[in-house]
Motif scaffolding. Structure first.
Motif, PDB file in Angstrom:
ATOM      1  N   PHE A 192      17.712 -50.069 -14.444  1.00 24.81           N
ATOM      2  CA  PHE A 192      17.708 -49.139 -13.325  1.00 24.81           C
ATOM      3  C   PHE A 192      16.424 -48.341 -13.320  1.00 24.81           C
ATOM      4  CE2 PHE A 192      18.708 -45.308 -10.968  1.00 24.81           C
ATOM      5  CZ  PHE A 192      19.437 -45.806  -9.891  1.00 24.81           C
ATOM      6  N   GLY A 193      15.677 -48.466 -12.248  1.00 29.56           N
ATOM      7  CA  GLY A 193      14.409 -47.773 -12.082  1.00 29.56           C
ATOM      8  C   GLY A 193      13.802 -48.180 -10.758  1.00 29.56           C
ATOM      9  N   LEU A 194      12.597 -47.722 -10.486  1.00 30.19           N
ATOM     10  CA  LEU A 194      11.940 -48.030  -9.219  1.00 30.19           C
ATOM     11  C   LEU A 194      11.291 -49.403  -9.279  1.00 30.19           C
ATOM     12  CD1 LEU A 194      10.838 -47.315  -6.416  1.00 30.19           C
ATOM     13  CD2 LEU A 194       8.889 -46.201  -7.566  1.00 30.19           C
ATOM     14  N   PRO A 195      11.779 -50.369  -8.501  1.00 33.11           N
ATOM     15  CA  PRO A 195      11.107 -51.672  -8.441  1.00 33.11           C
ATOM     16  C   PRO A 195       9.770 -51.539  -7.709  1.00 33.11           C
ATOM     17  CG  PRO A 195      13.382 -51.793  -7.620  1.00 33.11           C
ATOM     18  CD  PRO A 195      13.014 -50.348  -7.710  1.00 33.11           C
ATOM     19  N   VAL A 196       8.705 -51.986  -8.338  1.00 27.91           N
ATOM     20  CA  VAL A 196       7.383 -51.875  -7.726  1.00 27.91           C
ATOM     21  C   VAL A 196       7.336 -52.658  -6.409  1.00 27.91           C
ATOM     22  CG1 VAL A 196       4.929 -52.371  -8.037  1.00 27.91           C
ATOM     23  CG2 VAL A 196       6.297 -51.549  -9.965  1.00 27.91           C
ATOM     24  N   ALA A 197       8.012 -53.780  -6.347  1.00 29.04           N
ATOM     25  CA  ALA A 197       7.967 -54.627  -5.149  1.00 29.04           C
ATOM     26  C   ALA A 197       8.575 -53.940  -3.935  1.00 29.04           C
ATOM     27  CB  ALA A 197       8.689 -55.948  -5.428  1.00 29.04           C
ATOM     28  N   ILE A 198       9.534 -53.040  -4.151  1.00 33.47           N
ATOM     29  CA  ILE A 198      10.194 -52.392  -3.013  1.00 33.47           C
ATOM     30  C   ILE A 198       9.239 -51.450  -2.292  1.00 33.47           C
ATOM     31  CG2 ILE A 198      11.116 -50.248  -3.971  1.00 33.47           C
ATOM     32  CD1 ILE A 198      13.134 -52.840  -1.999  1.00 33.47           C
ATOM     33  N   ILE A 199       8.160 -51.020  -2.963  1.00 34.17           N
ATOM     34  CA  ILE A 199       7.190 -50.126  -2.333  1.00 34.17           C
ATOM     35  C   ILE A 199       6.535 -50.802  -1.141  1.00 34.17           C
ATOM     36  CG2 ILE A 199       5.035 -48.862  -2.691  1.00 34.17           C
ATOM     37  CD1 ILE A 199       5.871 -48.455  -5.582  1.00 34.17           C
ATOM     38  N   ALA A 200       6.265 -52.109  -1.247  1.00 32.64           N
ATOM     39  CA  ALA A 200       5.657 -52.838  -0.132  1.00 32.64           C
ATOM     40  C   ALA A 200       6.576 -52.836   1.081  1.00 32.64           C
ATOM     41  CB  ALA A 200       5.347 -54.271  -0.562  1.00 32.64           C
ATOM     42  N   VAL A 201       7.871 -53.004   0.858  1.00 32.10           N
ATOM     43  CA  VAL A 201       8.830 -52.988   1.963  1.00 32.10           C
ATOM     44  C   VAL A 201       8.918 -51.587   2.568  1.00 32.10           C
ATOM     45  CG1 VAL A 201      11.192 -53.515   2.626  1.00 32.10           C
ATOM     46  CG2 VAL A 201      10.107 -54.823   0.812  1.00 32.10           C
ATOM     47  N   VAL A 202       8.854 -50.561   1.724  1.00 34.47           N
ATOM     48  CA  VAL A 202       8.888 -49.182   2.218  1.00 34.47           C
ATOM     49  C   VAL A 202       7.691 -48.906   3.124  1.00 34.47           C
ATOM     50  CG1 VAL A 202       8.733 -46.766   1.526  1.00 34.47           C
ATOM     51  CG2 VAL A 202      10.239 -48.316   0.278  1.00 34.47           C
ATOM     52  N   ILE A 203       6.518 -49.389   2.724  1.00 36.03           N
ATOM     53  CA  ILE A 203       5.315 -49.178   3.539  1.00 36.03           C
ATOM     54  C   ILE A 203       5.508 -49.758   4.937  1.00 36.03           C
ATOM     55  CG2 ILE A 203       2.887 -49.832   3.786  1.00 36.03           C
ATOM     56  CD1 ILE A 203       2.667 -49.699   0.727  1.00 36.03           C
ATOM     57  N   ALA A 204       6.030 -50.975   5.019  1.00 31.88           N
ATOM     58  CA  ALA A 204       6.248 -51.610   6.319  1.00 31.88           C
ATOM     59  C   ALA A 204       7.276 -50.851   7.146  1.00 31.88           C
ATOM     60  CB  ALA A 204       6.688 -53.064   6.119  1.00 31.88           C
ATOM     61  N   ALA A 205       8.366 -50.431   6.517  1.00 29.62           N
ATOM     62  CA  ALA A 205       9.421 -49.718   7.244  1.00 29.62           C
ATOM     63  C   ALA A 205       8.942 -48.355   7.724  1.00 29.62           C
ATOM     64  CB  ALA A 205      10.652 -49.574   6.350  1.00 29.62           C
ATOM     65  N   VAL A 206       8.197 -47.641   6.876  1.00 28.28           N
ATOM     66  CA  VAL A 206       7.677 -46.325   7.259  1.00 28.28           C
ATOM     67  C   VAL A 206       6.680 -46.465   8.401  1.00 28.28           C
ATOM     68  CG1 VAL A 206       6.266 -44.388   6.475  1.00 28.28           C
ATOM     69  CG2 VAL A 206       8.105 -45.260   5.028  1.00 28.28           C
ATOM     70  N   TRP A 207       5.843 -47.481   8.349  1.00 34.44           N
ATOM     71  CA  TRP A 207       4.869 -47.716   9.426  1.00 34.44           C
ATOM     72  C   TRP A 207       5.573 -47.878  10.773  1.00 34.44           C
ATOM     73  CZ3 TRP A 207       4.265 -52.175  12.486  1.00 34.44           C
ATOM     74  CH2 TRP A 207       3.118 -52.192  13.293  1.00 34.44           C
ATOM     75  N   GLN A 208       6.706 -48.549  10.781  1.00 37.11           N
ATOM     76  CA  GLN A 208       7.395 -48.789  12.045  1.00 37.11           C
ATOM     77  C   GLN A 208       8.197 -47.584  12.527  1.00 37.11           C
ATOM     78  OE1 GLN A 208       9.345 -52.495  12.413  1.00 37.11           O
ATOM     79  NE2 GLN A 208      10.255 -52.031  14.388  1.00 37.11           N
ATOM     80  N   MET A 209       8.828 -46.826  11.636  1.00 34.50           N
ATOM     81  CA  MET A 209       9.771 -45.790  12.049  1.00 34.50           C
ATOM     82  C   MET A 209       9.195 -44.380  12.048  1.00 34.50           C
ATOM     83  SD  MET A 209      12.231 -47.606  12.932  1.00 34.50           S
ATOM     84  CE  MET A 209      13.146 -46.197  13.506  1.00 34.50           C
ATOM     85  N   THR A 210       7.963 -44.199  11.574  1.00 40.17           N
ATOM     86  CA  THR A 210       7.375 -42.859  11.598  1.00 40.17           C
ATOM     87  C   THR A 210       7.248 -42.336  13.025  1.00 40.17           C
ATOM     88  OG1 THR A 210       6.176 -43.165   9.518  1.00 40.17           O
ATOM     89  CG2 THR A 210       5.323 -41.503  11.021  1.00 40.17           C
ATOM     90  N   GLY A 211       6.977 -43.222  13.980  1.00 44.27           N
ATOM     91  CA  GLY A 211       6.861 -42.806  15.366  1.00 44.27           C
ATOM     92  C   GLY A 211       8.119 -42.148  15.899  1.00 44.27           C
ATOM     93  N   PHE A 212       9.264 -42.573  15.402  1.00 44.56           N
ATOM     94  CA  PHE A 212      10.519 -41.972  15.852  1.00 44.56           C
ATOM     95  C   PHE A 212      10.610 -40.514  15.413  1.00 44.56           C
ATOM     96  CE2 PHE A 212      14.921 -40.784  14.964  1.00 44.56           C
ATOM     97  CZ  PHE A 212      15.502 -41.005  16.205  1.00 44.56           C
ATOM     98  N   SER A 213      10.366 -40.267  14.127  1.00 42.91           N
ATOM     99  CA  SER A 213      10.430 -38.879  13.649  1.00 42.91           C
ATOM    100  C   SER A 213       9.317 -38.042  14.265  1.00 42.91           C
ATOM    101  CB  SER A 213      10.354 -38.836  12.121  1.00 42.91           C
ATOM    102  OG  SER A 213       9.109 -39.333  11.665  1.00 42.91           O
ATOM    103  N   LEU A 214       8.159 -38.656  14.522  1.00 50.51           N
ATOM    104  CA  LEU A 214       7.069 -37.941  15.199  1.00 50.51           C
ATOM    105  C   LEU A 214       7.526 -37.449  16.566  1.00 50.51           C
ATOM    106  CD1 LEU A 214       4.104 -37.174  15.905  1.00 50.51           C
ATOM    107  CD2 LEU A 214       3.767 -39.565  16.535  1.00 50.51           C
TER     108      LEU A 214
END
Length: 332
Positions: A192-214
């Motif tokens: 149990f810990g932070l998978p390094v690979a999941i960071i890449a998926v987070v970057i893509a998801a944040v790129w798409q959904m930041t506009g909504f919170s903006l």
């Protein structure tokens, strides 16, 4: 004797006997449904019936399948109790899915809020070309998660994309192919810990959904009267104190809404990860949605897939139901 008792009560409490017939006559007439209300009910009834069948009916059906023995192509609806749920929580892949979901949700929600709030504050400064910046940040929302996944798969590919530029500086990250776990410790059968690979998926998801919170935060900022800011400045507050003491507390309802919506997206995420990385090596980017799809439609383990679906529903309900109850109390 009875007549004497009644006469005595009338003499002692004459007002009660005078008011009783009046109270009986003051019955409120039943409200009749007007013609407009019948029309409204007529238009609402088909949608209500369809939602009842295709949403709640299928949820009930999925719940029944999840406690059955239907794990082959041949339907078997015999009762299995909690066997499928016990199997999942002891399964290595499902434990990894829960770990990935926890870290993906935390990073995704946190970055979407921070970046959306920061960008909205910058755009709110009456910059030239404000509409251009706003459209640029909102554009990713027009794309589907499948398109986003395919594009970011190429951009973050270890042998192409950004890595060709980073290689000039001697930096070659593995992105979504990395199997390392940061700050890991043993939890069940997984680390149990932070998978390094999941960071890449987070970057893509944040790129798409930041506009909504903006958009949400920008609408909230534009709704705050300038008089409040001027009053705070007259009291000697700095710009930092104005945002900390005045603006951010007023934006709290928007923050809660963004958290609820982003949590709903992250807990049932499927298409972005399926298009971008799949389950990943050693399941470092796997999530319950991908596991449910492969278990149900590739492995034909329908009861196990239904159990995963019910668990995902409960995870979403943990965020949605308290929010709806709080809104109902405030409306009441």
């Amino acid at each position: 004797m009875a007549e004497q008792a009644v006469d005595r009560q009338e003499q002692e409490y004459p007002e009660n006997h005078r008011q009783q017939p009046a109270a009986q006559k003051e019955k409120k007439p039943k409200k009749k449904i007007s013609g407009d209300q019948w029309v409204a009910l007529g238009f609402l009834a088909p949608s209500f019936i369809l939602v009842l069948i295709f949403v709640y009916g299928f949820i009930g059906w999925t719940g029944w399948v999840s406690v059955s023995n239907w794990n082959t192509l041949v339907p078997d609806f015999s009762f299995a109790g909690l066997k499928n749920y016990i199997y999942l929580f002891n399964d290595y892949r499902f434990q990894a899915d829960l770990r990935n979901t926890v870290f993906f949700t935390i990073l995704f929600i946190g970055l979407v809020i921070v970046m959306g709030l920061g960008l909205s504050i910058l755009i709110d400064q009456k910059l030239k070309g404000e509409s251009l910046f706003r459209n640029i940040f909102l554009f990713p929302m027009a794309l589907s998660f499948v398109v986003t996944g395919v594009v970011w798969q190429w951009l973050l590919n270890p042998s192409t994309g950004y890595n060709q530029f980073l290689a000039l500086f001697g930096i070659q990250p593995k992105w979504y192919t990395d199997t390392n776990i940061l700050a890991g410790f043993e939890w069940g059968s997984i680390e149990f810990g932070l998978p390094v690979a999941i960071i890449a998926v987070v970057i893509a998801a944040v790129w798409q959904m930041t506009g909504f919170s903006l958009a949400m935060y920008l609408a909230g900022l534009r709704g705050i009267p300038d008089e409040l800011r001027e009053a705070a400045r007259m009291d000697g507050a700095s710009e930092f104190q104005i945002y900390k003491k005045v603006i951010l507390p007023m934006l709290m309802p928007i923050t809660v809404s963004v958290i609820i919506i982003m949590a709903h997206i992250s807990l049932k995420i499927f298409d972005l990860i399926y298009a971008m990385t799949g389950s990943g090596a050693n399941f470092v980017t796997d999530v319950p949605g991908v596991y449910m799809f492969e278990t149900t439609f590739r492995g034909n383990y329908y009861a196990n897939g239904a159990a995963i679906a019910i668990i995902m529903l409960l995870l979403v309900a943990v965020f949605i139901v308290p929010y709806l109850l709080a809104n109902r109390r405030s409306d009441g």
